[in-house]
Design an enzyme around this catalytic site. Sequence first.
Site, PDB file in Angstrom:
ATOM      1  N   CYS A   2      34.101  35.711  11.585  1.00 57.69           N
ATOM      2  CA  CYS A   2      35.491  35.416  11.927  1.00 57.69           C
ATOM      3  C   CYS A   2      35.517  34.519  13.158  1.00 57.69           C
ATOM      4  O   CYS A   2      34.639  34.573  14.005  1.00 57.69           O
ATOM      5  CB  CYS A   2      36.332  36.646  12.218  1.00 57.69           C
ATOM      6  SG  CYS A   2      36.419  37.828  10.904  1.00 57.69           S
ATOM      7  N   ARG A  27      32.099  30.341  10.626  1.00 61.62           N
ATOM      8  CA  ARG A  27      31.959  31.753  10.971  1.00 61.62           C
ATOM      9  C   ARG A  27      32.605  32.659   9.927  1.00 61.62           C
ATOM     10  O   ARG A  27      32.368  33.874   9.905  1.00 61.62           O
ATOM     11  CB  ARG A  27      32.599  32.024  12.325  1.00 61.62           C
ATOM     12  CG  ARG A  27      31.920  31.316  13.465  1.00 61.62           C
ATOM     13  CD  ARG A  27      32.628  31.631  14.751  1.00 61.62           C
ATOM     14  NE  ARG A  27      32.458  33.023  15.119  1.00 61.62           N
ATOM     15  CZ  ARG A  27      31.535  33.460  15.955  1.00 61.62           C
ATOM     16  NH1 ARG A  27      30.711  32.620  16.510  1.00 61.62           N
ATOM     17  NH2 ARG A  27      31.429  34.735  16.234  1.00 61.62           N
ATOM     18  N   TRP A  75      36.393  36.423   7.922  1.00 62.78           N
ATOM     19  CA  TRP A  75      35.359  36.882   6.992  1.00 62.78           C
ATOM     20  C   TRP A  75      35.670  38.351   6.781  1.00 62.78           C
ATOM     21  O   TRP A  75      35.529  39.163   7.701  1.00 62.78           O
ATOM     22  CB  TRP A  75      33.967  36.692   7.604  1.00 62.78           C
ATOM     23  CG  TRP A  75      32.845  36.957   6.657  1.00 62.78           C
ATOM     24  CD1 TRP A  75      32.230  36.058   5.836  1.00 62.78           C
ATOM     25  CD2 TRP A  75      32.190  38.212   6.433  1.00 62.78           C
ATOM     26  NE1 TRP A  75      31.229  36.680   5.116  1.00 62.78           N
ATOM     27  CE2 TRP A  75      31.191  37.996   5.456  1.00 62.78           C
ATOM     28  CE3 TRP A  75      32.346  39.490   6.945  1.00 62.78           C
ATOM     29  CZ2 TRP A  75      30.357  39.011   5.003  1.00 62.78           C
ATOM     30  CZ3 TRP A  75      31.511  40.504   6.487  1.00 62.78           C
ATOM     31  CH2 TRP A  75      30.530  40.262   5.534  1.00 62.78           C
ATOM     32  N   ASN A  99      38.286  39.889  16.046  1.00 56.98           N
ATOM     33  CA  ASN A  99      36.955  39.867  15.425  1.00 56.98           C
ATOM     34  C   ASN A  99      36.318  41.214  15.695  1.00 56.98           C
ATOM     35  O   ASN A  99      36.434  41.717  16.808  1.00 56.98           O
ATOM     36  CB  ASN A  99      36.054  38.823  16.091  1.00 56.98           C
ATOM     37  CG  ASN A  99      36.414  37.428  15.685  1.00 56.98           C
ATOM     38  OD1 ASN A  99      37.277  37.228  14.840  1.00 56.98           O
ATOM     39  ND2 ASN A  99      35.764  36.460  16.303  1.00 56.98           N
ATOM     40  N   GLY A 100      35.589  41.748  14.727  1.00 53.98           N
ATOM     41  CA  GLY A 100      34.914  43.024  14.972  1.00 53.98           C
ATOM     42  C   GLY A 100      35.455  44.097  14.058  1.00 53.98           C
ATOM     43  O   GLY A 100      36.132  43.804  13.066  1.00 53.98           O
ATOM     44  N   GLU A 484      11.109  32.746   3.398  1.00 52.03           N
ATOM     45  CA  GLU A 484      12.171  31.879   3.922  1.00 52.03           C
ATOM     46  C   GLU A 484      12.603  30.856   2.861  1.00 52.03           C
ATOM     47  O   GLU A 484      13.796  30.569   2.715  1.00 52.03           O
ATOM     48  CB  GLU A 484      11.690  31.193   5.213  1.00 52.03           C
ATOM     49  CG  GLU A 484      12.589  30.097   5.771  1.00 52.03           C
ATOM     50  CD  GLU A 484      14.012  30.536   6.108  1.00 52.03           C
ATOM     51  OE1 GLU A 484      14.283  31.746   6.142  1.00 52.03           O
ATOM     52  OE2 GLU A 484      14.861  29.648   6.302  1.00 52.03           O
ATOM     53  N   LYS A 488      16.431  30.571   1.523  1.00 46.86           N
ATOM     54  CA  LYS A 488      17.229  29.333   1.603  1.00 46.86           C
ATOM     55  C   LYS A 488      17.822  29.015   0.238  1.00 46.86           C
ATOM     56  O   LYS A 488      18.991  28.686   0.112  1.00 46.86           O
ATOM     57  CB  LYS A 488      16.316  28.208   2.085  1.00 46.86           C
ATOM     58  CG  LYS A 488      16.838  27.169   2.991  1.00 46.86           C
ATOM     59  CD  LYS A 488      17.605  27.636   4.192  1.00 46.86           C
ATOM     60  CE  LYS A 488      17.041  28.783   4.930  1.00 46.86           C
ATOM     61  NZ  LYS A 488      17.894  29.580   5.750  1.00 46.86           N
ATOM     62  N   GLU A 491      20.598  31.546  -0.765  1.00 47.17           N
ATOM     63  CA  GLU A 491      21.804  31.447   0.067  1.00 47.17           C
ATOM     64  C   GLU A 491      22.745  30.349  -0.423  1.00 47.17           C
ATOM     65  O   GLU A 491      23.959  30.531  -0.439  1.00 47.17           O
ATOM     66  CB  GLU A 491      21.432  31.128   1.521  1.00 47.17           C
ATOM     67  CG  GLU A 491      20.968  32.316   2.330  1.00 47.17           C
ATOM     68  CD  GLU A 491      20.601  31.918   3.753  1.00 47.17           C
ATOM     69  OE1 GLU A 491      21.044  32.593   4.682  1.00 47.17           O
ATOM     70  OE2 GLU A 491      19.851  30.935   3.944  1.00 47.17           O
ATOM     71  N   HIS A 507       1.193  43.054  -9.029  1.00 46.89           N
ATOM     72  CA  HIS A 507       1.709  44.409  -8.830  1.00 46.89           C
ATOM     73  C   HIS A 507       3.187  44.497  -9.205  1.00 46.89           C
ATOM     74  O   HIS A 507       3.883  45.384  -8.741  1.00 46.89           O
ATOM     75  CB  HIS A 507       1.495  44.832  -7.370  1.00 46.89           C
ATOM     76  CG  HIS A 507       0.054  44.865  -6.988  1.00 46.89           C
ATOM     77  ND1 HIS A 507      -0.821  45.805  -7.477  1.00 46.89           N
ATOM     78  CD2 HIS A 507      -0.682  44.040  -6.195  1.00 46.89           C
ATOM     79  CE1 HIS A 507      -2.026  45.571  -6.999  1.00 46.89           C
ATOM     80  NE2 HIS A 507      -1.977  44.493  -6.220  1.00 46.89           N
ATOM     81  N   LYS A 603      27.990  32.654   9.319  1.00 48.96           N
ATOM     82  CA  LYS A 603      26.920  32.171  10.191  1.00 48.96           C
ATOM     83  C   LYS A 603      26.527  33.196  11.244  1.00 48.96           C
ATOM     84  O   LYS A 603      25.370  33.352  11.577  1.00 48.96           O
ATOM     85  CB  LYS A 603      27.418  30.888  10.875  1.00 48.96           C
ATOM     86  CG  LYS A 603      26.416  30.237  11.803  1.00 48.96           C
ATOM     87  CD  LYS A 603      25.412  29.464  11.020  1.00 48.96           C
ATOM     88  CE  LYS A 603      24.350  28.820  11.870  1.00 48.96           C
ATOM     89  NZ  LYS A 603      23.146  28.535  11.075  1.00 48.96           N
TER      90      LYS A 603
HETATM   91  C1  G6P Z   1      23.286  35.266   9.071  1.00 46.50           C
HETATM   92  C2  G6P Z   1      23.088  33.779   8.900  1.00 46.50           C
HETATM   93  C3  G6P Z   1      21.594  33.464   8.826  1.00 46.50           C
HETATM   94  C4  G6P Z   1      20.883  34.008  10.050  1.00 46.50           C
HETATM   95  C5  G6P Z   1      21.158  35.493  10.280  1.00 46.50           C
HETATM   96  C6  G6P Z   1      20.707  35.933  11.655  1.00 46.50           C
HETATM   97  O1  G6P Z   1      22.862  35.923   7.936  1.00 46.50           O
HETATM   98  O2  G6P Z   1      23.745  33.326   7.746  1.00 46.50           O
HETATM   99  O3  G6P Z   1      21.410  32.077   8.751  1.00 46.50           O
HETATM  100  O4  G6P Z   1      19.508  33.819   9.903  1.00 46.50           O
HETATM  101  O5  G6P Z   1      22.559  35.748  10.211  1.00 46.50           O
HETATM  102  O6  G6P Z   1      21.483  35.265  12.604  1.00 46.50           O
HETATM  103  P1  G6P Z   1      21.048  34.976  14.076  1.00 46.50           P
HETATM  104  O7  G6P Z   1      22.202  34.239  14.674  1.00 46.50           O
HETATM  105  O8  G6P Z   1      20.829  36.312  14.720  1.00 46.50           O
HETATM  106  O9  G6P Z   1      19.807  34.175  14.048  1.00 46.50           O
END
Ligand code: G6P
Length: 608
Positions: A2, A27, A75, A99-100, A484, A488, A491, A507, A603
């Site tokens: 948010c 956000r 969000w 927010n929160g 990773e 990616k 996502e 396995h 984010k």
């Molecule tokens: C969210 C974002 C990711 C990020 C993760 C941790 O899931 O979409 O891209 O890796 O949070 O965020 P941070 O700000 O703690 O690296």
Amino acid sequence: MCGIVGYIGNKNAQNILMAGLKRLEYRGYDSAGIMTLDEKEKSVLLRAKGKVSELEKRINGNKVEHTVGIGHTRWATHGEPSKRNAHPHAIGDIYIVHNGIIENYQDLKLILEQRDYVFKSDTDTEILGALIDSLYKQSETLLEAVSGALQMVVGAYGIAVMSADNPEEIVVARQGSPLIVGVDEGEVFIASDASALVGHTDKVIYMHDGEIGVCSRDGLELYDGDSHVVRAQVEKLELDVQSIQKNGYDHFLLKEIYEQPDSLRATLSGRIDPKTGYAKLGGLNVSDEQLRDIEHVFIIGCGTAYYAGLLAGYYIEKLVDGVTIHNHIASELRYRSFHVPESTVALIVSQSGETADTLACLTELKRRGVTCLGVVNAVGSTIAREVDGGVYVHVGAEISVASTKAFTSQVVSITIFGLMLAQAKGAGLQLIDEYIEELDALPKEITKVLETKAGEVKKLAKKYASYDHAVFTGRDTLYPTALEGALKLKEISYIQSEGYASGELKHGPIALIDDRMFEVCYIQDNWLYEKSQSNLIEINARGAHAIVITDTDKRLSAEAVVRVSTRLRHLTPLLFNVVSQLFAYHVAVVRGNDVDQPRNLAKSVTVE
Ligand code: G6P
């Protein structure tokens, strides 16, 4: 998670709030709203489901010249994404953005219903608004009412509150959710994230947990939890406008992938010197003696930050004997009955510096007296402020929800920490020199990958974009790379993709192979080459659609082979990762997805 904006001054508040919301949209982006008020206490509240552009359509027919207001991009936590649940919430005389999460909102709701409040939304925020309103009726000031309400609340919040009868002030408060106040002559800007303030002012105040403030055209009056006046510390905002614009790229994600050589140079600057074999992170606040004594390193993060810690952990193990690495997913660690051995240091890895679970681990480890060092990007963020010392990765604003340039620089920063450990402990000098040389060469090597591989990867992405499933496999440092790479892809493309250690294939994952799945195999020409090749042969024998990403010239049998020619040996996984970033990007584009704001994600995850 948010975004909050607020403004009081002499300019058009709608314009400023909307521009701020656009910058904060990464956000959260399932609904948005703004409320502005004029001197005669006439308010205009506009809300819309969907992106900020939907709200913009509503504003176009409702333009006003108000100079004070608050706004929000959401969000969803409590209640589905809808106009009804969008902020600001209006209840009684109160307008609020939040927010929160208010954890005791149901108890509060019962009390407030007895006071005849009727709720129009499913949100905890509206309940907080009603609580403030009920206290406002008996208070002299809005500050008093907000402060009283917050004493009854359990949970996390960053809030901006206005009352319908006072266009002269906005009350702000924070507990566990970031809030920044920008100040200038005759005007004050409020934002949950510094990027909304860029271009307006570079004088900012980062609010601390427990603080509450009154914003007016005269500035910010700040108080602590005991209502004592706090002297607000005004800091210089270092972000520039360039870093929050696409600069000709179609998407922020692509821009951020291409920024990596430069963002990495910023990470490395002043921290390594190949001529002298020097590696040092200035802000750790840890002496050589303390480094020498470290036997255990906890590395904690979420999502991409966790994977960065996992990959860098492999590097530290290679560089230093006698140090045990403990990688932890923050949301797990915070509820585990974990033991922290003597001589432990914890690395808290976070791009945003605000992730709720990561922050909770930091709080717990500090309570136990563990030295906590931050590996953070966002300057002035909560984690950066709460740690005992640390390193800023300095990649600039990362706007796209999926993290790219932060990952590379997190790995590199933690690896430099490993080099410092190795130096302090007198570990193998030759290996240290090799790493420093490779780190120094890395930006150019990434440029080479971007220049030579982009076209080939784009074609590949077209070919595989219609598949439903994918597995990514690798051994050793290529295992976290596989995790990773898979993250990616899932996502932003929404293809179900999972990363596995190559040795784990038989396995379980090998049972998945069918015609709707492709396999990305990372194979490095090193001491594990034969083993990785055997895995490839095994999956090929089961009719796999294998894509190999490799640095070898040797013949490998696969449906597609992306060869990355490099003189690196240790840091090659970071080059392979750039290939996977490009691959994920192009697959998402072919599939017509919203690359920068993928569905359901945010984010900065400031709630659990
Ligand atoms: C969210 C974002 C990711 C990020 C993760 C941790 O899931 O979409 O891209 O890796 O949070 O965020 P941070 O700000 O703690 O690296």
